[in-house]
Design a protein around this motif. Structure first.
Motif, mmCIF file in Angstrom:
data_model
loop_
_atom_site.group_PDB
_atom_site.id
_atom_site.type_symbol
_atom_site.label_atom_id
_atom_site.label_comp_id
_atom_site.label_asym_id
_atom_site.label_seq_id
_atom_site.Cartn_x
_atom_site.Cartn_y
_atom_site.Cartn_z
ATOM 1 N N HIS A 63 0.803 -1.224 0.000
ATOM 2 C CA HIS A 63 0.000 0.000 0.000
ATOM 3 C C HIS A 63 0.840 1.281 0.000
ATOM 4 O O HIS A 63 0.532 2.220 -0.713
ATOM 5 N N VAL A 109 1.587 -6.535 -4.701
ATOM 6 C CA VAL A 109 0.298 -6.407 -4.024
ATOM 7 C C VAL A 109 -0.083 -7.781 -3.465
ATOM 8 O O VAL A 109 0.042 -8.801 -4.159
ATOM 9 N N HIS A 111 -2.641 -9.494 -2.975
ATOM 10 C CA HIS A 111 -3.573 -10.388 -3.689
ATOM 11 C C HIS A 111 -3.036 -10.823 -5.056
ATOM 12 O O HIS A 111 -3.672 -11.594 -5.765
ATOM 13 N N ASP A 130 -7.374 -6.890 4.488
ATOM 14 C CA ASP A 130 -7.629 -6.058 3.308
ATOM 15 C C ASP A 130 -8.935 -6.520 2.668
ATOM 16 O O ASP A 130 -9.149 -7.718 2.491
ATOM 17 N N HIS A 132 -10.076 -6.660 -0.258
ATOM 18 C CA HIS A 132 -10.125 -7.378 -1.532
ATOM 19 C C HIS A 132 -9.493 -8.766 -1.496
ATOM 20 O O HIS A 132 -9.124 -9.336 -2.533
ATOM 21 N N SER A 347 -3.423 -2.248 -9.934
ATOM 22 C CA SER A 347 -4.192 -2.674 -8.745
ATOM 23 C C SER A 347 -4.382 -4.188 -8.695
ATOM 24 O O SER A 347 -4.101 -4.895 -9.675
ATOM 25 N N CYS A 348 -4.913 -4.658 -7.559
ATOM 26 C CA CYS A 348 -5.144 -6.092 -7.405
ATOM 27 C C CYS A 348 -6.323 -6.562 -8.250
ATOM 28 O O CYS A 348 -6.571 -7.750 -8.371
ATOM 29 N N CYS A 408 0.481 -0.808 -4.869
ATOM 30 C CA CYS A 408 -0.947 -0.455 -4.976
ATOM 31 C C CYS A 408 -1.148 0.862 -5.712
ATOM 32 O O CYS A 408 -2.216 1.122 -6.260
ATOM 33 N N CYS A 411 -4.462 3.210 -6.514
ATOM 34 C CA CYS A 411 -5.735 2.578 -6.145
ATOM 35 C C CYS A 411 -6.270 3.201 -4.872
ATOM 36 O O CYS A 411 -7.430 3.575 -4.782
ATOM 37 N N LEU A 412 -5.396 3.319 -3.884
ATOM 38 C CA LEU A 412 -5.795 3.900 -2.596
ATOM 39 C C LEU A 412 -4.960 5.127 -2.266
ATOM 40 O O LEU A 412 -5.276 5.884 -1.356
ATOM 41 N N ASN A 430 -10.825 -0.857 -8.048
ATOM 42 C CA ASN A 430 -12.096 -1.432 -7.609
ATOM 43 C C ASN A 430 -13.004 -0.508 -6.805
ATOM 44 O O ASN A 430 -14.122 -0.879 -6.479
ATOM 45 N N ARG A 436 -11.029 8.607 -2.796
ATOM 46 C CA ARG A 436 -10.320 7.326 -2.766
ATOM 47 C C ARG A 436 -8.886 7.431 -3.310
ATOM 48 O O ARG A 436 -7.980 6.754 -2.842
#
Ligand code: SF4
Length: 475
Positions: A63, A109, A111, A130, A132, A347-348, A408, A411-412, A430, A436
């Motif tokens: 992250h 990441v 995932h 997390d 996801h 991203s994942c 990441c 994404c975040l 996502n 976000r």
């Protein structure tokens, strides 16, 4: 009546019944990262507890890690990020936990690295701090996103308490037309059932469209189960799953492989299994989806226009109006043509090799619009290595994309990759919640990698099938 995978795997891992009526579930694989684990390790220390099964716990950093090489130098420029990185380095070392940090050559990441290392396997119970974590359900595992206190519970006991879920089978029939992807399927499912439609459910994805998906596409699908309110999502393991796992670093080998294979085959849902609900979706009728609002359910197809609030049930109208105001969009405005400032491909959800192969195929020989900043961020070091070996980096750089280090990223935006001000971002991630992507007023439109690529080239939301010249009759 037979049993479905959810009940088979749940029952096999249930090790006790609590006075609350909940079950105590043994967790086969615990994945941790730098954001939700430091507090959990502190809780353990305070109580004088040790990690119960360090060999079932694997860590990475994703992250907070910067994706620009120069910013990755230690210590990280952001002192809070550096603190989190030091904490996971020290905690994993002190507890004998495998840590896939920068030096391991497998950072990425959480995932993405779990599956690519063969840690994620069918019939497992998996937990990670997390949301996801549902991604891992693509392998036929029960994979739960958990909070920090549950991370501490699992570190200390390797179990977590939970109630049984209901199971909804989502059957995607037909065949996707050219230019349609797993991302469109999951956005369509969330659009149909709503962001709270899955509350209390596990989603079992089935049908010819899902069976034809690669493992990477199944991961994209399961990744966003949580955005539809489902606690988990999964696909029954099949030959595609087994072929993906064969030979991976942590996959069983020799006689253990045969034993594992027999187990994996046994936990798939029985043909006569019962479900609490069954939903059908015609995959042949789908079109590319784009979100326009502030939840992943506020979406439409690329050929549609922003809906009027009055067309929604009365209780949903305030959120629709709030979304339109935040996004500065008006009812009746076509989604195609909305100007885009930033494109984030990663991203994942969509940061795997096949995502980049597809985008590279589409953008080769084209140029990113001068109004757009476009980032391509590999989900892991391995994805980066493979993509570079295939020459994808050169294609992206030539087209005007930035090719980044794994993480990441935007994404975040818990790292330097952030939107600025009111920027509008076409993102393959996502979540499109307010703020976000790192700016409290930044705006996110979720879409497939192909649609994001089209937005990068055109500088606006555009139908990827038209931009990239798919057969006209499919549009
Ligand atoms: S890529 Fe996004 S959703 Fe996935 S683990 Fe990272 S921050 Fe979470």
């Amino acid at each position: 009546m037979g049993k479905n995978l959810y009940h088979k795997v749940f029952d096999r891992h249930s090790v006790g019944r609590l006075s609350s009526g909940q079950y105590q579930l043994f967790i086969g694989l615990h994945l941790i990262h730098e954001v939700t684990s430091p507090q959990a390790f502190s809780l353990l220390k305070q109580r004088g507890l040790k990690v119960r099964f360090p060999e079932r716990t694997f860590a990475t950093v994703d992250h907070i890690i910067p994706t620009e090489t120069r910013e990755r130098q230690r210590p990280l420029r952001d002192s809070l990020a550096e603190e989190m990185l030091v904490a996971i380095e020290e905690n994993t070392k002190a507890n004998g936990i495998s840590f896939f940090g920068e030096e391991s050559g497998n950072q990425g990441v959480v995932h993405i690295i779990g599956p690519e290392l063969g840690l994620t396997q069918p019939g497992q119970t998996i937990a990670c701090g997390d949301s996801h974590t549902s991604t891992h359900g693509a392998f036929g595992s029960l994979a739960f996103g958990i909070g920090t206190s549950q991370v501490a519970d699992i570190l200390a006991t390797q179990t977590m308490s939970m109630s049984k879920l209901k199971v909804r089978r989502i059957n995607v029939t037909g065949k996707l037309r050219p230019g349609l992807y797993a991302k469109d399927v999951i956005l369509a499912i969330i659009n149909k059932l709503g962001v709270n439609g899955g509350v209390g459910y596990a989603y079992e994805y089935s049908g010819p469209v899902i069976e034809a998906f690669s493992m990477e596409e199944r991961m994209t699908l399961c990744n966003m189960s949580i955005e539809g309110g489902a606690r988990i999502g999964y696909v029954n393991p099949d030959e595609t799953t087994f072929a993906y796992l064969k030979g991976r670093k942590h996959s069983p080998k020799g006689a253990d492989w045969d034993k594992a294979l027999a187990y994996w085959k046994s936990i798939a849902s029985d043909p006569d299994a019962g479900y609490d609900d069954v939903v059908e979706l015609d995959g042949s009728a789908l079109e590319p989806f784009v979100t326009w609002g502030i939840t992943p359910g506020q979406s439409l197809t690329v050929t549609q226009s922003i809906p009027a609030a009055e067309t929604f049930p009365a209780d949903e109208q305030p959120l629709i109006r709030e979304a339109m105001e935040y996004m500065s969009l008006e009812a009746g405005q076509p989604i195609a043509g909305i100007p885009i400032d930033v494109v984030f491909i990663g991203s994942c959800t969509n940061g795997r090799l096949s995502d980049f192969q597809e985008v590279a195929r589409l953008v080769k020989g084209r140029k990113v619009s001068p109004r757009v900043k476009a980032l391509v961020v590999p989900g892991s070091r391995e994805v980066q290595r493979q993509a570079e070996a295939l020459g994808l980096k050169e294609i992206f750089v030539e087209a005007g994309f930035q090719w980044r280090e794994p993480g990441c990223s935007m994404c975040l935006a818990m790292n330097p990759d952030k939107l600025e001000g009111r920027q509008m971002c076409a993102s393959t991630s996502n979540r499109n919640f307010k703020g976000r992507q790192g700016s409290s007023s930044g705006r996110t439109l979720l879409m497939s990698p192909a649609m994001a690529a089209a937005a990068a080239i055109e500088g606006k939301v555009a139908d990827s099938r038209v931009v990239f010249g798919y057969a006209k009759e499919t549009v």
